[in-house]
Design a protein around this motif. Sequence first.
Motif, PDB file in Angstrom:
ATOM      1  N   VAL A 330       0.574  -7.833  10.411  1.00  0.00           N
ATOM      2  CA  VAL A 330      -0.884  -8.602  10.209  1.00  0.00           C
ATOM      3  C   VAL A 330      -1.782  -7.848   9.094  1.00  0.00           C
ATOM      4  CG1 VAL A 330      -3.389  -9.296  11.011  1.00  0.00           C
ATOM      5  CG2 VAL A 330      -1.165  -9.456  12.721  1.00  0.00           C
ATOM      6  N   ILE A 331      -2.084  -8.626   8.038  1.00  0.00           N
ATOM      7  CA  ILE A 331      -2.670  -8.019   6.775  1.00  0.00           C
ATOM      8  C   ILE A 331      -4.094  -8.726   6.596  1.00  0.00           C
ATOM      9  CG2 ILE A 331      -2.690  -7.930   4.490  1.00  0.00           C
ATOM     10  CD1 ILE A 331       0.279  -7.872   4.589  1.00  0.00           C
ATOM     11  N   VAL A 332      -5.217  -7.847   6.760  1.00  0.00           N
ATOM     12  CA  VAL A 332      -6.495  -8.213   6.719  1.00  0.00           C
ATOM     13  C   VAL A 332      -7.312  -8.019   5.312  1.00  0.00           C
ATOM     14  CG1 VAL A 332      -8.535  -8.220   7.756  1.00  0.00           C
ATOM     15  CG2 VAL A 332      -6.573  -7.743   9.165  1.00  0.00           C
ATOM     16  N   ALA A 333      -8.041  -9.054   4.726  1.00  0.00           N
ATOM     17  CA  ALA A 333      -8.870  -9.136   3.632  1.00  0.00           C
ATOM     18  C   ALA A 333     -10.325  -8.808   4.018  1.00  0.00           C
ATOM     19  CB  ALA A 333      -8.705 -10.314   2.922  1.00  0.00           C
ATOM     20  N   ASN A 334     -10.895  -7.343   4.047  1.00  0.00           N
ATOM     21  CA  ASN A 334     -11.910  -7.381   4.454  1.00  0.00           C
ATOM     22  C   ASN A 334     -12.820  -7.487   2.814  1.00  0.00           C
ATOM     23  OD1 ASN A 334     -11.974  -6.112   6.959  1.00  0.00           O
ATOM     24  ND2 ASN A 334     -10.479  -4.706   6.244  1.00  0.00           N
ATOM     25  N   THR A 335     -13.439  -8.586   2.925  1.00  0.00           N
ATOM     26  CA  THR A 335     -14.209  -9.045   1.639  1.00  0.00           C
ATOM     27  C   THR A 335     -15.266  -8.056   1.211  1.00  0.00           C
ATOM     28  OG1 THR A 335     -13.650 -11.263   2.003  1.00  0.00           O
ATOM     29  CG2 THR A 335     -15.206 -10.963   0.412  1.00  0.00           C
ATOM     30  N   GLY A 336     -16.041  -7.645   2.306  1.00  0.00           N
ATOM     31  CA  GLY A 336     -17.276  -7.012   2.194  1.00  0.00           C
ATOM     32  C   GLY A 336     -17.140  -5.727   1.746  1.00  0.00           C
ATOM     33  N   THR A 337     -16.045  -5.070   2.054  1.00  0.00           N
ATOM     34  CA  THR A 337     -15.684  -3.558   1.439  1.00  0.00           C
ATOM     35  C   THR A 337     -14.561  -3.640   0.597  1.00  0.00           C
ATOM     36  OG1 THR A 337     -14.695  -3.385   3.665  1.00  0.00           O
ATOM     37  CG2 THR A 337     -16.616  -2.302   3.530  1.00  0.00           C
ATOM     38  N   GLY A 338     -13.959  -5.002   0.259  1.00  0.00           N
ATOM     39  CA  GLY A 338     -13.029  -4.847  -0.824  1.00  0.00           C
ATOM     40  C   GLY A 338     -11.870  -4.087  -0.212  1.00  0.00           C
ATOM     41  N   ARG A 339     -11.350  -4.208   0.944  1.00  0.00           N
ATOM     42  CA  ARG A 339     -10.008  -3.426   1.463  1.00  0.00           C
ATOM     43  C   ARG A 339      -9.212  -4.356   2.014  1.00  0.00           C
ATOM     44  NH1 ARG A 339     -12.210   0.144  -1.300  1.00  0.00           N
ATOM     45  NH2 ARG A 339     -12.502   2.234  -0.807  1.00  0.00           N
ATOM     46  N   VAL A 340      -8.038  -4.049   1.545  1.00  0.00           N
ATOM     47  CA  VAL A 340      -6.877  -4.794   2.359  1.00  0.00           C
ATOM     48  C   VAL A 340      -6.068  -3.850   3.298  1.00  0.00           C
ATOM     49  CG1 VAL A 340      -4.725  -6.054   2.023  1.00  0.00           C
ATOM     50  CG2 VAL A 340      -6.397  -6.197   0.139  1.00  0.00           C
ATOM     51  N   VAL A 341      -5.858  -4.056   4.585  1.00  0.00           N
ATOM     52  CA  VAL A 341      -5.597  -3.097   5.423  1.00  0.00           C
ATOM     53  C   VAL A 341      -4.211  -3.845   6.355  1.00  0.00           C
ATOM     54  CG1 VAL A 341      -6.001  -1.786   7.568  1.00  0.00           C
ATOM     55  CG2 VAL A 341      -7.880  -2.596   6.027  1.00  0.00           C
ATOM     56  N   VAL A 342      -3.272  -3.102   6.304  1.00  0.00           N
ATOM     57  CA  VAL A 342      -2.020  -3.552   7.152  1.00  0.00           C
ATOM     58  C   VAL A 342      -2.035  -3.038   8.513  1.00  0.00           C
ATOM     59  CG1 VAL A 342       0.383  -3.615   7.135  1.00  0.00           C
ATOM     60  CG2 VAL A 342      -0.862  -3.645   4.797  1.00  0.00           C
ATOM     61  N   PHE A 343      -1.684  -3.908   9.279  1.00  0.00           N
ATOM     62  CA  PHE A 343      -1.520  -3.328  10.843  1.00  0.00           C
ATOM     63  C   PHE A 343      -0.175  -3.883  11.367  1.00  0.00           C
ATOM     64  CE2 PHE A 343      -6.092  -4.381  10.246  1.00  0.00           C
ATOM     65  CZ  PHE A 343      -6.570  -3.360  10.774  1.00  0.00           C
ATOM     66  N   ARG A 344       0.420  -3.095  12.262  1.00  0.00           N
ATOM     67  CA  ARG A 344       1.688  -3.428  12.649  1.00  0.00           C
ATOM     68  C   ARG A 344       1.360  -3.998  14.126  1.00  0.00           C
ATOM     69  NH1 ARG A 344       6.444  -1.279  11.388  1.00  0.00           N
ATOM     70  NH2 ARG A 344       5.478   0.635  10.386  1.00  0.00           N
ATOM     71  N   ARG A 345       2.050  -5.064  14.501  1.00  0.00           N
ATOM     72  CA  ARG A 345       1.912  -5.880  15.840  1.00  0.00           C
ATOM     73  C   ARG A 345       2.942  -5.432  16.898  1.00  0.00           C
ATOM     74  NH1 ARG A 345       2.343 -10.840  18.517  1.00  0.00           N
ATOM     75  NH2 ARG A 345       4.329 -11.161  17.398  1.00  0.00           N
ATOM     76  N   ASN A 346       2.191  -5.207  17.905  1.00  0.00           N
ATOM     77  CA  ASN A 346       3.191  -4.898  19.126  1.00  0.00           C
ATOM     78  C   ASN A 346       3.463  -6.493  19.830  1.00  0.00           C
ATOM     79  OD1 ASN A 346       4.180  -4.502  21.904  1.00  0.00           O
ATOM     80  ND2 ASN A 346       3.385  -2.484  21.620  1.00  0.00           N
ATOM     81  N   SER A 347       4.598  -6.773  19.515  1.00  0.00           N
ATOM     82  CA  SER A 347       5.119  -8.207  20.297  1.00  0.00           C
ATOM     83  C   SER A 347       5.041  -8.391  21.626  1.00  0.00           C
ATOM     84  CB  SER A 347       6.586  -8.443  19.818  1.00  0.00           C
ATOM     85  OG  SER A 347       7.665  -7.452  20.037  1.00  0.00           O
ATOM     86  N   GLU A 348       5.116  -7.131  22.319  1.00  0.00           N
ATOM     87  CA  GLU A 348       4.878  -7.330  23.950  1.00  0.00           C
ATOM     88  C   GLU A 348       3.395  -7.288  24.351  1.00  0.00           C
ATOM     89  OE1 GLU A 348       7.588  -7.721  25.622  1.00  0.00           O
ATOM     90  OE2 GLU A 348       8.734  -7.700  24.081  1.00  0.00           O
ATOM     91  N   THR A 349       2.626  -6.398  23.759  1.00  0.00           N
ATOM     92  CA  THR A 349       1.307  -6.452  24.132  1.00  0.00           C
ATOM     93  C   THR A 349       0.287  -7.230  23.494  1.00  0.00           C
ATOM     94  OG1 THR A 349       0.783  -4.283  22.852  1.00  0.00           O
ATOM     95  CG2 THR A 349       1.859  -4.005  25.051  1.00  0.00           C
TER      96      THR A 349
END
Length: 372
Positions: A330-349
């Motif tokens: 999951v990749i998030v565009a945080n417009t307010g702080t101008g930060r792109v953050v990558v998350f790994r997703r647990n498919s089970e939980t």
Amino acid sequence: MKALSLLLAIFLCSNLCGQNTFVFLGSFNWEKEKEGLFVYELDTVKGNLSKVTAVKNVKNPSFLTLSADGKYVFACTDSKTENGGSVSSFKFNPKNKSLSFINSQKSGGENPVYLTAHNNGKWLVNGNYTEGSVSVYPVSEDGKIQPFVQNFQFSEGSVIKKRQDRAHIHSTVFSPDFNYIFLPDLGADKIRCYQFNKEKDEPLESCQQPFIKTVAGSGPRHFAFHPNGNFAYVIEEMGGAVSTFQYKDGELKNIQRIFTHSEKLKADFESSDIHISPDGKFLYASNRGAENNIAIFAVENDGTLKTVGYHSTKGKHPRVFGMDETGKFVIVANTGTGRVVVFRRNSETGMLKKVGRKIKIENVSAVQIRKY
């Protein structure tokens, strides 16, 4: 034994060799001289993003969508520009990692905010927020956008006059079979519906159920279908909730409404984006304001949602986020702080874990992910 090893190597290569995952990011650059549209490559092991290319000479490419074959990137451009608004097309070449401008057309209304492409590659539909309208464009085989052939303007508003003085179309989403298109209208508290006849020169036609009303003052924003095609979900920007619908042949039936924010929060919330994991087991919804997070829901067999938890987006004002086709990231565009953050997703939980390094892009506002 050697033959078996060779077959295994061929199999692994057919699935892994030559496949790269690219992340397309749009922003509010406000000045054409600045880079506004970016392409990064995602390291699917560590979660790091590496810049590949960027485009200048385009203003406020605030929302992006890709053609079904991935050859073309379509953008809402000149967004939030007074008396302006356009949609633009770009060609992406994954081999030489280049992104080149093709053309632009007028958006048919001020402040275009959402684009969607038909899976046959021949049509593009744009929603304009400020003037509450939708425009339909033919697309040539070379990715060139033609002038719009339909433009519907809506006028009625709803109960919160400061935000709902008139219609505000906030997204344009095709049904799984691409025979219908749904238009959440934040200003009118409606989800509008049109049939889409891809063979006609003017493909939009009224649905039997032309709209469904949402809760007054809720402000429906983005819309997503479950992979099984039987359920649909709308996130309410002003209501801070997700409404669940049973879906069949262009008709929606509301079966649940559940808040995206924690119970302790009574004000200062603004929900924004919504996505469902490819396996259909989890739904994700982003919140802005006091809680800059992603709400995580388990999807029950009847389509209803059960809250699993919340995860910080590691930035402010997460306008949009994206999920790759495997459901791993999951990749998030945080417009307010101008930060792109990558998350790994647990498919089970369904839970998320931050990976890789944050990327700085001023006013980042759009994310699309594609494997080539």
